[in-house]
Design a protein around this motif. Structure first.
Motif, PDB file in Angstrom:
ATOM      1  N   PHE A 160      11.331   0.504   5.168  1.00  0.00           N
ATOM      2  CA  PHE A 160      10.898   0.524   3.764  1.00  0.00           C
ATOM      3  C   PHE A 160       9.353   1.476   3.882  1.00  0.00           C
ATOM      4  O   PHE A 160       9.120   2.120   2.720  1.00  0.00           O
ATOM      5  CB  PHE A 160      10.548  -0.534   2.952  1.00  0.00           C
ATOM      6  CG  PHE A 160      11.906  -1.364   2.627  1.00  0.00           C
ATOM      7  CD1 PHE A 160      12.676  -1.007   1.495  1.00  0.00           C
ATOM      8  CD2 PHE A 160      12.291  -2.459   2.842  1.00  0.00           C
ATOM      9  CE1 PHE A 160      13.845  -1.718   1.163  1.00  0.00           C
ATOM     10  CE2 PHE A 160      13.387  -3.424   2.713  1.00  0.00           C
ATOM     11  CZ  PHE A 160      14.083  -2.716   1.834  1.00  0.00           C
ATOM     12  N   THR A 161       8.773   1.341   4.683  1.00  0.00           N
ATOM     13  CA  THR A 161       7.282   2.095   4.854  1.00  0.00           C
ATOM     14  C   THR A 161       7.550   3.606   4.795  1.00  0.00           C
ATOM     15  O   THR A 161       6.929   4.270   4.788  1.00  0.00           O
ATOM     16  CB  THR A 161       6.829   1.882   6.031  1.00  0.00           C
ATOM     17  OG1 THR A 161       7.638   2.041   7.240  1.00  0.00           O
ATOM     18  CG2 THR A 161       6.404   0.439   5.989  1.00  0.00           C
ATOM     19  N   ARG A 162       9.094   4.144   4.968  1.00  0.00           N
ATOM     20  CA  ARG A 162       9.248   5.679   4.824  1.00  0.00           C
ATOM     21  C   ARG A 162       9.780   5.888   3.551  1.00  0.00           C
ATOM     22  O   ARG A 162      10.354   7.114   3.445  1.00  0.00           O
ATOM     23  CB  ARG A 162      10.465   5.729   6.009  1.00  0.00           C
ATOM     24  CG  ARG A 162       9.860   5.428   7.615  1.00  0.00           C
ATOM     25  CD  ARG A 162      10.669   6.088   8.696  1.00  0.00           C
ATOM     26  NE  ARG A 162      10.187   5.628   9.944  1.00  0.00           N
ATOM     27  CZ  ARG A 162       9.405   6.376  10.551  1.00  0.00           C
ATOM     28  NH1 ARG A 162       8.923   7.336  10.095  1.00  0.00           N
ATOM     29  NH2 ARG A 162       9.155   6.032  11.652  1.00  0.00           N
ATOM     30  N   ASP A 163       9.872   4.964   2.746  1.00  0.00           N
ATOM     31  CA  ASP A 163      10.566   5.248   1.306  1.00  0.00           C
ATOM     32  C   ASP A 163       9.190   5.399   0.230  1.00  0.00           C
ATOM     33  O   ASP A 163       8.622   4.758   0.124  1.00  0.00           O
ATOM     34  CB  ASP A 163      11.334   4.026   0.686  1.00  0.00           C
ATOM     35  CG  ASP A 163      12.018   4.098  -0.156  1.00  0.00           C
ATOM     36  OD1 ASP A 163      11.600   4.870  -1.200  1.00  0.00           O
ATOM     37  OD2 ASP A 163      13.158   3.576  -0.422  1.00  0.00           O
ATOM     38  N   LYS A 164       9.456   6.656  -0.144  1.00  0.00           N
ATOM     39  CA  LYS A 164       8.294   7.091  -1.217  1.00  0.00           C
ATOM     40  C   LYS A 164       8.373   6.399  -2.120  1.00  0.00           C
ATOM     41  O   LYS A 164       7.114   6.486  -3.006  1.00  0.00           O
ATOM     42  CB  LYS A 164       8.433   8.695  -1.248  1.00  0.00           C
ATOM     43  CG  LYS A 164       8.111   9.562   0.049  1.00  0.00           C
ATOM     44  CD  LYS A 164       8.470  11.101  -0.128  1.00  0.00           C
ATOM     45  CE  LYS A 164       8.222  11.785   1.195  1.00  0.00           C
ATOM     46  NZ  LYS A 164       8.384  13.219   0.830  1.00  0.00           N
ATOM     47  N   ARG A 165       9.470   5.801  -2.763  1.00  0.00           N
ATOM     48  CA  ARG A 165       9.455   5.043  -3.935  1.00  0.00           C
ATOM     49  C   ARG A 165       8.451   4.214  -4.113  1.00  0.00           C
ATOM     50  O   ARG A 165       8.140   3.468  -5.023  1.00  0.00           O
ATOM     51  CB  ARG A 165      10.810   4.681  -4.306  1.00  0.00           C
ATOM     52  CG  ARG A 165      11.769   5.649  -4.426  1.00  0.00           C
ATOM     53  CD  ARG A 165      13.135   5.328  -4.858  1.00  0.00           C
ATOM     54  NE  ARG A 165      13.786   4.620  -3.506  1.00  0.00           N
ATOM     55  CZ  ARG A 165      15.089   4.059  -3.591  1.00  0.00           C
ATOM     56  NH1 ARG A 165      15.532   3.853  -4.611  1.00  0.00           N
ATOM     57  NH2 ARG A 165      15.232   3.460  -2.342  1.00  0.00           N
ATOM     58  N   LEU A 166       8.226   3.474  -2.815  1.00  0.00           N
ATOM     59  CA  LEU A 166       7.085   2.135  -2.834  1.00  0.00           C
ATOM     60  C   LEU A 166       6.000   2.636  -3.805  1.00  0.00           C
ATOM     61  O   LEU A 166       5.322   1.584  -4.318  1.00  0.00           O
ATOM     62  CB  LEU A 166       6.899   1.831  -1.464  1.00  0.00           C
ATOM     63  CG  LEU A 166       7.668   0.957  -0.518  1.00  0.00           C
ATOM     64  CD1 LEU A 166       7.133   0.815   0.746  1.00  0.00           C
ATOM     65  CD2 LEU A 166       8.187  -0.450  -1.578  1.00  0.00           C
ATOM     66  N   ARG A 167       5.397   3.667  -3.503  1.00  0.00           N
ATOM     67  CA  ARG A 167       3.981   4.226  -4.076  1.00  0.00           C
ATOM     68  C   ARG A 167       4.203   4.021  -5.708  1.00  0.00           C
ATOM     69  O   ARG A 167       3.170   4.073  -6.403  1.00  0.00           O
ATOM     70  CB  ARG A 167       3.510   5.469  -3.508  1.00  0.00           C
ATOM     71  CG  ARG A 167       3.482   5.264  -2.073  1.00  0.00           C
ATOM     72  CD  ARG A 167       2.744   6.574  -1.718  1.00  0.00           C
ATOM     73  NE  ARG A 167       2.622   6.384  -0.019  1.00  0.00           N
ATOM     74  CZ  ARG A 167       1.655   5.791   0.566  1.00  0.00           C
ATOM     75  NH1 ARG A 167       0.848   5.155  -0.244  1.00  0.00           N
ATOM     76  NH2 ARG A 167       1.500   5.847   1.840  1.00  0.00           N
ATOM     77  N   SER A 168       5.308   4.249  -6.442  1.00  0.00           N
ATOM     78  CA  SER A 168       5.551   4.269  -7.712  1.00  0.00           C
ATOM     79  C   SER A 168       6.071   2.939  -8.271  1.00  0.00           C
ATOM     80  O   SER A 168       6.123   2.943  -9.506  1.00  0.00           O
ATOM     81  CB  SER A 168       6.320   5.428  -8.121  1.00  0.00           C
ATOM     82  OG  SER A 168       7.421   5.562  -7.674  1.00  0.00           O
ATOM     83  N   LEU A 169       6.284   1.987  -7.390  1.00  0.00           N
ATOM     84  CA  LEU A 169       7.003   0.917  -7.819  1.00  0.00           C
ATOM     85  C   LEU A 169       6.064  -0.094  -8.663  1.00  0.00           C
ATOM     86  O   LEU A 169       5.282  -0.551  -8.124  1.00  0.00           O
ATOM     87  CB  LEU A 169       7.571   0.037  -6.899  1.00  0.00           C
ATOM     88  CG  LEU A 169       8.347  -1.078  -7.170  1.00  0.00           C
ATOM     89  CD1 LEU A 169       9.727  -0.840  -7.708  1.00  0.00           C
ATOM     90  CD2 LEU A 169       8.766  -1.814  -5.719  1.00  0.00           C
ATOM     91  N   GLN A 170       6.281  -0.366 -10.037  1.00  0.00           N
ATOM     92  CA  GLN A 170       5.376  -1.160 -10.744  1.00  0.00           C
ATOM     93  C   GLN A 170       5.646  -2.547 -10.747  1.00  0.00           C
ATOM     94  O   GLN A 170       4.836  -3.331 -11.450  1.00  0.00           O
ATOM     95  CB  GLN A 170       5.691  -0.543 -12.148  1.00  0.00           C
ATOM     96  CG  GLN A 170       5.252   0.791 -12.326  1.00  0.00           C
ATOM     97  CD  GLN A 170       3.777   1.306 -11.933  1.00  0.00           C
ATOM     98  OE1 GLN A 170       2.825   0.701 -12.277  1.00  0.00           O
ATOM     99  NE2 GLN A 170       3.851   2.193 -10.972  1.00  0.00           N
ATOM    100  N   THR A 171       6.549  -2.912 -10.131  1.00  0.00           N
ATOM    101  CA  THR A 171       6.943  -4.710 -10.075  1.00  0.00           C
ATOM    102  C   THR A 171       5.538  -5.279  -9.465  1.00  0.00           C
ATOM    103  O   THR A 171       5.313  -5.228  -8.478  1.00  0.00           O
ATOM    104  CB  THR A 171       8.157  -4.823  -9.263  1.00  0.00           C
ATOM    105  OG1 THR A 171       9.247  -3.960  -9.720  1.00  0.00           O
ATOM    106  CG2 THR A 171       8.614  -6.219  -8.999  1.00  0.00           C
TER     107      THR A 171
END
Length: 283
Positions: free
Chosen positions: A214-225
């Motif tokens: 997951f540290t390579r998934d750019k979506r983490l930075r915009s996840l609002q959960t």
């Protein structure tokens, strides 16, 4: 366990998923880890009754485990698990739920939130899998886990070593009955034929390994959960440093590291975990 526990099998995307349910209130899914012989009820045996006083607690056996259908898509295991649990939410008529995931179940929860964030309210991840896993060799705990079905095959001695030496901080805290129960589940012929948790191998291994990090998934930075990461300071399966990796990448992520605790936080520190979970999910 609760006397009002309802157990059933739900058909989801061609799979039979075993589900136990109790309590009333906001829906909370408890997603178990991926060790040999794991199941939802056994992994959360010290949490279900307490949480059911405040929530509708739903405890599935993940695909490949317990009383659910066996086999997991090894090309994208986290995606496969997330699709299955999302399908379960659909079948139960739940639009949005809290997710509480330990290890493999934590990876499932995080992938579900990344793919469909509108389906997840709050999320608690305990030593989740897939965090920085492509950035070094597997931990001793993961090597023990991956080796369970290899070589001489499964045995009670191998399972006892994994649980006492790697899963928990104090190996003596786990009774022989717990080990016996998990061993019997781990040698189900359907599981032995298709172990649900495997280290990627073959020509596409590197691509699969990167997809599972997951540290390579750019979506983490915009996840609002809103997310709480809970990690045992003495975790020998998934490195506690993964907690800081998530905090640095997720905008609404808190981190709690618990001393003298291994990989099974919700079991080893049940009272503390239950209190924290209730508080976090009701804020």
């Amino acid at each position: 366990m609760s006397i009002d526990m309802i157990e059933r099998t739900v058909r989801v995307n061609g799979l039979d998923l075993f589900v136990a349910e109790t309590g009333e209130g906001p829906a909370v899914l408890l997603l178990h880890g991926g060790g040999p012989g794991a199941s939802g009820i056994s992994n959360f045996s010290r949490n279900i009754d307490e949480l059911a006083q405040y929530f509708r607690v739903i405890v599935p056996d993940l695909p490949g485990y317990g009383r659910s259908s066996k086999g997991v898509d090894q090309n994208d295991p986290f995606g496969y698990l997330a699709d299955s649990i999302r399908g379960l939410l659909d079948e139960l008529g739940i639009d949005k739920a809290h997710l509480v995931g330990n290890s493999y179940g934590g990876a499932c929860a995080l992938r579900l939130a990344l793919d469909t964030p509108h389906r997840v309210d709050h999320m608690i991840l305990m030593g989740p899998g897939g965090v920085g896993t492509s950035r070094g060799l597997p931990t001793p705990g993961l090597q023990s886990l991956f080796g369970y079905y290899r070589g001489t095959g499964p045995s009670r001695d191998k399972l006892e070593a994994f649980i006492r030496d790697y899963l928990v901080f104090d190996g003596n805290s786990v009774s022989d009955d717990v080990i016996d129960l998990r061993y019997r589940s781990s040698i189900d012929p359907a599981v032995v034929a298709k172990p649900p948790l495997q280290r990627p191998s073959g020509r596409s291994a590197l691509r699969t390994l990167w997809r599972m990090d997951f540290t390579r998934d750019k979506r983490l930075r915009s996840l609002q959960t809103p997310t709480l990461v809970v990690w045992g300071a003495r975790d020998k399966v998934n490195r506690p440093s993964g907690g800081q990796m998530l905090v640095e990448r997720m905008p609404h992520c808190d981190l709690l590291v618990i001393s003298e605790t291994g990989h099974w936080v919700q079991w080893e520190r049940a009272d503390q975990f239950n209190t924290i979970t209730r508080s976090f999910l009701t804020t």
